[in-house]
Scaffold this active site. Structure first.
Site, PDB file in Angstrom:
ATOM      1  N   HIS A 115      49.229   6.185  61.552  1.00 61.43           N
ATOM      2  CA  HIS A 115      48.822   5.622  60.277  1.00 61.43           C
ATOM      3  C   HIS A 115      49.866   5.879  59.196  1.00 61.43           C
ATOM      4  O   HIS A 115      50.251   4.972  58.454  1.00 61.43           O
ATOM      5  CB  HIS A 115      47.476   6.272  59.925  1.00 61.43           C
ATOM      6  CG  HIS A 115      46.819   5.655  58.769  1.00 61.43           C
ATOM      7  ND1 HIS A 115      45.756   6.232  58.144  1.00 61.43           N
ATOM      8  CD2 HIS A 115      47.074   4.516  58.105  1.00 61.43           C
ATOM      9  CE1 HIS A 115      45.395   5.459  57.149  1.00 61.43           C
ATOM     10  NE2 HIS A 115      46.173   4.416  57.111  1.00 61.43           N
ATOM     11  N   GLU A 162      49.456  -8.503  75.082  1.00 64.50           N
ATOM     12  CA  GLU A 162      49.981  -7.143  74.914  1.00 64.50           C
ATOM     13  C   GLU A 162      50.103  -6.386  76.235  1.00 64.50           C
ATOM     14  O   GLU A 162      50.655  -5.290  76.273  1.00 64.50           O
ATOM     15  CB  GLU A 162      49.065  -6.329  73.982  1.00 64.50           C
ATOM     16  CG  GLU A 162      48.934  -6.927  72.604  1.00 64.50           C
ATOM     17  CD  GLU A 162      48.235  -5.987  71.643  1.00 64.50           C
ATOM     18  OE1 GLU A 162      48.927  -5.262  70.922  1.00 64.50           O
ATOM     19  OE2 GLU A 162      46.985  -5.974  71.641  1.00 64.50           O
ATOM     20  N   ASP A 217      53.115  -3.148  72.171  1.00 69.14           N
ATOM     21  CA  ASP A 217      52.339  -2.714  73.332  1.00 69.14           C
ATOM     22  C   ASP A 217      52.854  -3.354  74.614  1.00 69.14           C
ATOM     23  O   ASP A 217      52.879  -2.716  75.667  1.00 69.14           O
ATOM     24  CB  ASP A 217      50.847  -3.042  73.133  1.00 69.14           C
ATOM     25  CG  ASP A 217      50.143  -1.934  72.369  1.00 69.14           C
ATOM     26  OD1 ASP A 217      50.387  -0.767  72.692  1.00 69.14           O
ATOM     27  OD2 ASP A 217      49.381  -2.236  71.441  1.00 69.14           O
ATOM     28  N   CYS A 227      54.137 -10.684  66.712  1.00 68.20           N
ATOM     29  CA  CYS A 227      53.913  -9.814  65.554  1.00 68.20           C
ATOM     30  C   CYS A 227      54.305  -8.360  65.849  1.00 68.20           C
ATOM     31  O   CYS A 227      53.976  -7.454  65.100  1.00 68.20           O
ATOM     32  CB  CYS A 227      52.466  -9.885  65.098  1.00 68.20           C
ATOM     33  SG  CYS A 227      51.295  -9.521  66.401  1.00 68.20           S
TER      34      CYS A 227
END
Ligand code: PEP
Ligand code: MG
Length: 759
Positions: free
Chosen positions: A365, A606, A630, A677
């Protein structure tokens, strides 16, 4: 043997400095193998010599004095061959060199094993015996195990030792380098400020004080409060203890009472340490004494002492300056064991130039937040003795994932040049906002952004983003203490949708699990990345999924720019189920009187399983978006957050490039648009390749968008395709990376590649 090994490792871990670490190893290994000699030779890289750093059995006076070159002796051979050498009579070996002054003449049997940490040779662990005999297999296995387990501790102790010498000015070692993983690219230079969570004794940084009198007074005040508290604790515990246990407890109550512990701490404060640091040192030493005791009961008491220490620390921290009162120096580089978003908020943004976290990942985060703020960040710098770096000068290199403590003037100058170049590049990019991302031959590439915070939106618009390709909805979930309500979510989502309307906003459904836990929804798993994550969690909890979808749909009411995206999908069943739930939410809201339009629905590619089902997915959805972060992790079987394997995580791996191209071709067969993305789209070279592959949209962090736009405006689509054709047949990621850099330079886009920084 296992128990002996465990005990030695435990004891070594508790040793306070390198000297004691090495001393414990040689004493305990000698005893465990019942051999005459155990010694450690550490490699001095500058001098290219092995130095005898500790011994049990050889002449103690030779410690630190005796050394041999890396090519010398059997020790040298162990290092060169990076394997154990076991000889019944070392003196008879052609490579043998007698080390004068050590008294090793009388020893014949020799077993040396290399000490290697992360592929780096640290030294050689040696046992010797008078007898002429070969050490047996179990002894050899023990030594290899020992050395492998201790390498990390030695590396850490070495690093701590050199940092201590730097901070005490006893050694002017420069450019001490620590490796991590990049959380946000960029370079920063400035003094380290260490921030720790409250009452974490191990995390207290070393800090000097000028006003010793005031510091002693602060400590005495805290001590008085602690005494009262400890007595209260002592009384309540005493009721539950046997008399002999009570005696022991009384001992450390007295330790506080008669000022023994207090006296020790005050002495350290008088020597210049701040009270918290002095407390940490003294408690640390007492804890260590207890943990070395053979009696398991007494050993356990180390925990109690630690607890006392923590209590004292709490009082000290309460009476110390609040974080908001700390004066942060210009160009602060914030250092923490585990960086948290709250910590980020403590430092005035104009003072903050860089972030270093010992733990955590490029995807945590705090790193995502740092990226959105454009602050150079290093994560997972696991060997950094972070409590010892307060006030030291640091270079943070967010490109290569390295930090240099106490850098030399030459290195600082080198990096200042990198910063100047970066500033120039960024200044040159400012005028691009209103211009399209169009190649020299007129090919138009839509550039969208990834967001997570509301603050990202303003930055993204400021940089000319044409849509949101990924809104990580888990971020607003992570900043809370419980699941946000439908209304809360609706309000948060509305801000993103409104700010971008009529441009599209792609909202990803909650992607938790893996390394993105919610404190209020803990998931304990052995293999979290292969476990309950993303769509798997939300389909198992339709009540969470439905609330989120309803909030998204309501937020988009009247705006009509919502795209819903499903993460971590591996099978069509998951897509069908999600679509059914989305339809249910649409219907429900319409029944309630809302004016809801059907949103576009897409899936993320992913995992490898999804790559081979792109056409199937494409027939069911409106768009496809590749999560290359990922996808790279799962294709290469490399944890994207693990600093230990970070150099194996290569987005330009031929297998990744092949998969990325395959996805576009397959999706286009079904006339479905494909975006990407993952971080690869944010890299100028990556963006050129992805455009050439046929990606319809590139979505990236706002910080990098202008660079990517500049790159695309500096190349023709035809040239990009030629470059892709050249790259896609190459079989080696390093060569691909090198070819990309050199082609970018040829195109006059050299300033967009990673700056030339020293190795
Ligand atoms: C990805 O995996 O590439 C992606 C964009 O999602 P995240 O980084 O949030 O996992
Ligand atoms: Mg992902």
């Amino acid at each position: 043997m296992l128990e002996t090994l465990r005990k030695i490792v435990q004891e070594v871990n508790a040793a306070p400095d390198l000297e004691s670490v090495l001393d414990v190893i040689v004493r305990r290994v000698q005893r465990a193998i019942r051999t005459d000699v155990c010694s450690i030779y550490l490699l001095d890289r500058q001098r290219e010599r092995y130095v005898l750093m500790a011994t049990q059995g050889l002449n103690q006076k030779s410690v630190g004095r005796v050394s041999l070159s890396v090519e010398e002796g059997v020790v040298g051979m162990v290092g060169q061959r990076a394997e154990p050498i076991n000889l019944e009579d070392a003196a008879a070996h052609s490579a043998f060199t007698y080390l004068k002054g050590t008294g090793e003449k009388k020893f014949h049997a020799f077993l040396g094993v290399p000490i290697i940490h992360h592929r780096t040779l640290l030294g050689v662990l040696v046992v010797q015996q008078k007898l002429i005999r070969k050490f047996d297999e179990s002894e050899e296995a023990f030594m290899v195990t020992m050395s492998a387990q201790l390498a990390g501790v030695i590396a850490h102790a070495e690093a701590t030792g050199s940092i201590l010498q730097i901070s005490d000015h006893t050694k002017n070692e420069a450019d001490r380098k620590f490796e991590g993983v990049s959380g946000c690219i960029g370079v920063a230079i400035g003094p380290a400020v260490v921030m720790t969570p409250l009452a974490d004794l191990d995390g207290v940084p070393d800090r000097k004080v000028d006003d010793i009198k005031a510091e002693v007074a602060t400590f005495k005040r805290a001590l008085a409060q602690v005494r009262r508290d400890i007595k209260r604790v002592g009384r309540s515990l005493a009721k539950r203890l046997r008399s002999e246990e009570r005696e022991l407890f009384d001992v450390y109550i007295r330790m506080l009472d008669d000022n023994a512990l207090g006296g020790e701490i005050i002495a350290r404060i008088k020597a210049g340490s701040w009270a918290q640091g002095a407390l940490k040192q003294v408690i640390g030493e007492h804890v260590q004494q207890f943990s070395m005791m053979d009696d398991p009961y007494l050993r356990e008491r180390a925990t109690d002492i630690k607890d006392l220490g923590r209590r004292m620390l709490t009082f000290l921290q309460e009476s110390g300056p609040a974080l908001s009162e700390i004066v942060f120096p210009e160009n602060t580089i914030l250092v923490a064991d585990e960086l948290t978003p709250a910590m980020l908020g403590e430092v005035p943004t104009e003072k903050l130039v860089g972030l270093i976290s010992v733990h955590g990942s490029g995807n945590s985060h705090a790193a995502i937040l740092a990226r959105s703020m454009g602050i150079p960040t290093l994560m997972g710098v696991v060997d950094l003795p972070y409590t010892r770096v307060e006030g030291l000068n640091v270079i943070l290199d967010g490109y290569s994932g390295r930090a240099f403590i106490n850098p030399s003037d030459d290195l600082i100058e080198c990096y200042q040049e990198v910063i100047r170049e970066e500033d120039e590049v960024n200044a040159g990019l400012e005028g691009l906002k209103e211009l399209p991302a169009e190649t020299t031959d007129g090919y138009r590439m839509p550039l969208w952004v990834n967001t997570g915070l509301i603050a990202d939106v303003a930055r993204a618009l400021d940089r000319g983003a044409e849509g949101i390709g990924l809104y990580r909805t888990e971020i607003p979930f992570m900043i809370r203490d419980f699941f946000p309500s439908e209304q809360d979510q609706m309000e948060t989502y509305r801000k993103q949708l409104e700010a971008f309307a009529p441009r599209p906003v792609t909202m990803r459904t909650l992607d938790i699990g893996g390394d993105k836990p919610l404190s209020y929804f803990p998931i304990q798993e052995d293999n979290p990345f292969l476990g309950w994550r993303g769509i798997r969690v939300t389909l198992d909890h339709p009540e969470i999924f439905l609330v989120q979808i309803r909030a998204m749909l309501r937020a988009a009411e009247g705006l009509d720019n919502l795209r819903i995206m499903l993460p971590m999908v591996t099978s069509v069943r998951e897509v069908d189920e999600s679509k059914r739930l989305i339809a249910q939410a649409v219907e429900g809201l319409r029944e309630e009187g809302h004016n809801i339009n059907q949103p576009l629905i897409g899936v993320m590619i992913e995992v490898p399983a999804a790559v081979y089902q792109v056409r199937r997915f494409a027939r069911r959805v409106d768009f496809i978006s590749v999560g290359s972060n990922d996808l790279t992790q799962y294709l290469l079987a490399v944890d994207r957050n693990n600093p230990r394997v970070a150099d194996l995580y290569v987005p330009y791996h031929p297998a990744v490039l092949k998969a990325l191209q395959f996805i576009v071709l397959e999706a286009h067969k079904e006339n479905v648009s494909v975006s990407i993305c993952g971080e690869m789209a944010a890299d100028p070279a990556g963006a050129i390749l992805l455009m050439a592959m046929g990606y319809d949209v590139l979505s990236m962090n706002a910080t990098n968008l202008p660079k990517v736009k500049f790159a695309l405006r500096g190349i023709s689509f035809e040239r990009a395709k030629t470059l892709l054709n050249e790259i896609i047949v190459m079989g080696d990621a390093d060569k691909i990376q090198a070819a990309l850099s050199s082609r970018l330079k040829e195109l006059g886009l050299g300033q967009l590649t990673r700056p030339a920084i020293p190795d």
